[in-house]
Scaffold this motif. Structure first.
Motif, PDB file in Angstrom:
ATOM      1  N   ALA A  46     -45.507 -16.327 -34.419  1.00  0.00           N
ATOM      2  CA  ALA A  46     -45.734 -14.896 -34.175  1.00  0.00           C
ATOM      3  C   ALA A  46     -46.322 -14.656 -32.788  1.00  0.00           C
ATOM      4  CB  ALA A  46     -46.655 -14.325 -35.249  1.00  0.00           C
ATOM      5  N   ILE A  47     -47.282 -15.473 -32.390  1.00  0.00           N
ATOM      6  CA  ILE A  47     -47.913 -15.300 -31.077  1.00  0.00           C
ATOM      7  C   ILE A  47     -46.908 -15.565 -29.963  1.00  0.00           C
ATOM      8  CG2 ILE A  47     -49.664 -16.237 -29.507  1.00  0.00           C
ATOM      9  CD1 ILE A  47     -51.390 -16.723 -32.090  1.00  0.00           C
ATOM     10  N   MET A  48     -46.108 -16.606 -30.115  1.00  0.00           N
ATOM     11  CA  MET A  48     -45.136 -16.914 -29.065  1.00  0.00           C
ATOM     12  C   MET A  48     -44.051 -15.859 -28.984  1.00  0.00           C
ATOM     13  SD  MET A  48     -45.020 -18.972 -26.679  1.00  0.00           S
ATOM     14  CE  MET A  48     -43.905 -19.494 -25.403  1.00  0.00           C
ATOM     15  N   THR A  49     -43.692 -15.247 -30.093  1.00  0.00           N
ATOM     16  CA  THR A  49     -42.719 -14.153 -30.065  1.00  0.00           C
ATOM     17  C   THR A  49     -43.250 -13.003 -29.225  1.00  0.00           C
ATOM     18  OG1 THR A  49     -41.866 -14.744 -32.240  1.00  0.00           O
ATOM     19  CG2 THR A  49     -41.427 -12.518 -31.493  1.00  0.00           C
ATOM     20  N   SER A  50     -44.513 -12.699 -29.403  1.00  0.00           N
ATOM     21  CA  SER A  50     -45.148 -11.643 -28.622  1.00  0.00           C
ATOM     22  C   SER A  50     -45.163 -12.008 -27.136  1.00  0.00           C
ATOM     23  CB  SER A  50     -46.576 -11.424 -29.126  1.00  0.00           C
ATOM     24  OG  SER A  50     -47.240 -10.475 -28.342  1.00  0.00           O
ATOM     25  N   GLY A  51     -45.500 -13.273 -26.845  1.00  0.00           N
ATOM     26  CA  GLY A  51     -45.507 -13.729 -25.456  1.00  0.00           C
ATOM     27  C   GLY A  51     -44.129 -13.694 -24.829  1.00  0.00           C
ATOM     28  N   LEU A  52     -43.116 -14.003 -25.605  1.00  0.00           N
ATOM     29  CA  LEU A  52     -41.754 -13.985 -25.101  1.00  0.00           C
ATOM     30  C   LEU A  52     -41.333 -12.558 -24.752  1.00  0.00           C
ATOM     31  CD1 LEU A  52     -39.459 -16.113 -24.681  1.00  0.00           C
ATOM     32  CD2 LEU A  52     -38.452 -15.168 -26.738  1.00  0.00           C
ATOM     33  N   SER A  53     -41.754 -11.602 -25.547  1.00  0.00           N
ATOM     34  CA  SER A  53     -41.434 -10.200 -25.244  1.00  0.00           C
ATOM     35  C   SER A  53     -42.069  -9.784 -23.916  1.00  0.00           C
ATOM     36  CB  SER A  53     -41.936  -9.285 -26.365  1.00  0.00           C
ATOM     37  OG  SER A  53     -41.227  -9.537 -27.547  1.00  0.00           O
ATOM     38  N   ALA A  54     -43.296 -10.230 -23.677  1.00  0.00           N
ATOM     39  CA  ALA A  54     -43.961  -9.933 -22.406  1.00  0.00           C
ATOM     40  C   ALA A  54     -43.221 -10.598 -21.246  1.00  0.00           C
ATOM     41  CB  ALA A  54     -45.417 -10.389 -22.452  1.00  0.00           C
ATOM     42  N   ALA A  55     -42.772 -11.829 -21.436  1.00  0.00           N
ATOM     43  CA  ALA A  55     -42.033 -12.535 -20.388  1.00  0.00           C
ATOM     44  C   ALA A  55     -40.704 -11.834 -20.079  1.00  0.00           C
ATOM     45  CB  ALA A  55     -41.793 -13.987 -20.798  1.00  0.00           C
ATOM     46  N   GLU A  56     -40.037 -11.335 -21.114  1.00  0.00           N
ATOM     47  CA  GLU A  56     -38.781 -10.609 -20.897  1.00  0.00           C
ATOM     48  C   GLU A  56     -39.030  -9.334 -20.096  1.00  0.00           C
ATOM     49  OE1 GLU A  56     -35.927 -11.824 -24.594  1.00  0.00           O
ATOM     50  OE2 GLU A  56     -37.574 -10.445 -25.043  1.00  0.00           O
ATOM     51  N   ALA A  57     -40.116  -8.634 -20.403  1.00  0.00           N
ATOM     52  CA  ALA A  57     -40.462  -7.421 -19.661  1.00  0.00           C
ATOM     53  C   ALA A  57     -40.763  -7.757 -18.195  1.00  0.00           C
ATOM     54  CB  ALA A  57     -41.659  -6.725 -20.306  1.00  0.00           C
ATOM     55  N   LEU A  58     -41.451  -8.849 -17.967  1.00  0.00           N
ATOM     56  CA  LEU A  58     -41.741  -9.282 -16.602  1.00  0.00           C
ATOM     57  C   LEU A  58     -40.445  -9.586 -15.855  1.00  0.00           C
ATOM     58  CD1 LEU A  58     -43.689 -10.157 -14.351  1.00  0.00           C
ATOM     59  CD2 LEU A  58     -43.745 -12.419 -15.430  1.00  0.00           C
ATOM     60  N   GLY A  59     -39.519 -10.266 -16.498  1.00  0.00           N
ATOM     61  CA  GLY A  59     -38.234 -10.574 -15.872  1.00  0.00           C
ATOM     62  C   GLY A  59     -37.479  -9.329 -15.457  1.00  0.00           C
ATOM     63  N   ARG A  60     -37.517  -8.306 -16.303  1.00  0.00           N
ATOM     64  CA  ARG A  60     -36.864  -7.042 -15.953  1.00  0.00           C
ATOM     65  C   ARG A  60     -37.572  -6.393 -14.769  1.00  0.00           C
ATOM     66  NH1 ARG A  60     -36.600  -6.844 -21.546  1.00  0.00           N
ATOM     67  NH2 ARG A  60     -38.461  -5.542 -21.688  1.00  0.00           N
ATOM     68  N   GLU A  61     -38.881  -6.427 -14.780  1.00  0.00           N
ATOM     69  CA  GLU A  61     -39.668  -5.781 -13.720  1.00  0.00           C
ATOM     70  C   GLU A  61     -39.429  -6.412 -12.356  1.00  0.00           C
ATOM     71  OE1 GLU A  61     -42.003  -2.977 -12.025  1.00  0.00           O
ATOM     72  OE2 GLU A  61     -41.412  -3.016 -14.139  1.00  0.00           O
ATOM     73  N   VAL A  62     -39.281  -7.720 -12.322  1.00  0.00           N
ATOM     74  CA  VAL A  62     -39.092  -8.411 -11.043  1.00  0.00           C
ATOM     75  C   VAL A  62     -37.618  -8.732 -10.776  1.00  0.00           C
ATOM     76  CG1 VAL A  62     -41.435  -9.336 -10.980  1.00  0.00           C
ATOM     77  CG2 VAL A  62     -39.616 -10.692 -12.029  1.00  0.00           C
ATOM     78  N   ALA A  63     -36.726  -8.169 -11.603  1.00  0.00           N
ATOM     79  CA  ALA A  63     -35.281  -8.293 -11.432  1.00  0.00           C
ATOM     80  C   ALA A  63     -34.832  -9.751 -11.292  1.00  0.00           C
ATOM     81  CB  ALA A  63     -34.821  -7.459 -10.230  1.00  0.00           C
ATOM     82  N   ARG A  64     -35.218 -10.579 -12.245  1.00  0.00           N
ATOM     83  CA  ARG A  64     -34.858 -11.997 -12.223  1.00  0.00           C
ATOM     84  C   ARG A  64     -33.777 -12.336 -13.233  1.00  0.00           C
ATOM     85  NH1 ARG A  64     -35.574 -13.648  -7.639  1.00  0.00           N
ATOM     86  NH2 ARG A  64     -35.372 -11.450  -7.432  1.00  0.00           N
ATOM     87  N   GLY A  65     -33.227 -11.360 -13.897  1.00  0.00           N
ATOM     88  CA  GLY A  65     -32.175 -11.619 -14.873  1.00  0.00           C
ATOM     89  C   GLY A  65     -32.735 -11.830 -16.264  1.00  0.00           C
ATOM     90  N   GLY A  66     -31.856 -12.195 -17.175  1.00  0.00           N
ATOM     91  CA  GLY A  66     -32.250 -12.395 -18.563  1.00  0.00           C
ATOM     92  C   GLY A  66     -33.080 -13.656 -18.746  1.00  0.00           C
ATOM     93  N   LEU A  67     -33.952 -13.627 -19.718  1.00  0.00           N
ATOM     94  CA  LEU A  67     -34.827 -14.757 -20.008  1.00  0.00           C
ATOM     95  C   LEU A  67     -34.028 -15.894 -20.630  1.00  0.00           C
ATOM     96  CD1 LEU A  67     -37.881 -15.614 -20.083  1.00  0.00           C
ATOM     97  CD2 LEU A  67     -37.790 -14.998 -22.482  1.00  0.00           C
ATOM     98  N   VAL A  68     -34.164 -17.085 -20.085  1.00  0.00           N
ATOM     99  CA  VAL A  68     -33.492 -18.274 -20.591  1.00  0.00           C
ATOM    100  C   VAL A  68     -34.441 -19.063 -21.481  1.00  0.00           C
ATOM    101  CG1 VAL A  68     -32.412 -20.456 -19.916  1.00  0.00           C
ATOM    102  CG2 VAL A  68     -31.996 -18.386 -18.580  1.00  0.00           C
ATOM    103  N   GLY A  69     -35.715 -19.053 -21.137  1.00  0.00           N
ATOM    104  CA  GLY A  69     -36.728 -19.768 -21.907  1.00  0.00           C
ATOM    105  C   GLY A  69     -38.089 -19.503 -21.304  1.00  0.00           C
ATOM    106  N   ALA A  70     -39.113 -19.841 -22.053  1.00  0.00           N
ATOM    107  CA  ALA A  70     -40.485 -19.675 -21.565  1.00  0.00           C
ATOM    108  C   ALA A  70     -41.239 -20.963 -21.840  1.00  0.00           C
ATOM    109  CB  ALA A  70     -41.160 -18.502 -22.261  1.00  0.00           C
TER     110      ALA A  70
END
Length: 121
Positions: A46-70
């Motif tokens: 559950a915690i890592m799912t939440s962290g992954l959502s934050a990482a995906e948002a960061l990727g969108r913000e910095v225009a780095r493409g879709g998340l491949v892994g964290a």
């Protein structure tokens, strides 16, 4: 069809891997296998799912493409999260970076059969 516990159990054959968890994007545990681990599988997923959502948002913000892994590195090990499409992810907890290549390879080679077992391929 592959058994999910069996598929995740393959991760435990890699030296240093402490647990492998299959979790829904909603944070709910689908399946998990520990190796003498005291951590709560449901909480870690559950915690890592939440962290992954934050990482995906960061990727969108910095225009780095879709998340491949964290990958999160701690003093005593690493935790990786690898998305399996829009519905699930694999969370792996392991002791050192030396296992990273083997974990990533197994995620890629197991992806299709895990999705098939989830009936979302």
């Amino acid at each position: 069809m592959v058994d999910l516990k069996q598929a995740l159990g393959r991760f435990l054959t890699i030296p240093g891997v402490r647990m492998a968890i299959l979790v829904g994007r909603d944070g709910l545990l689908i399946e998990g296998v520990p190796r003498d681990s005291k951590e709560d599988l449901e909480a870690v997923g559950a915690i890592m799912t939440s962290g992954l959502s934050a990482a995906e948002a960061l990727g969108r913000e910095v225009a780095r493409g879709g998340l491949v892994g964290a990958l999160v590195e701690f003093e005593h090990g690493l935790v990786s999260a690898d998305p399996l499409g829009d519905f699930a992810l694999i969370v792996t907890v392991f002791d050192s970076a030396s296992a990273l290549g083997r974990v990533r390879h197994l995620v890629k080679s197991s992806r299709d059969e895990i999705l098939e077992a989830l009936d979302i391929a």
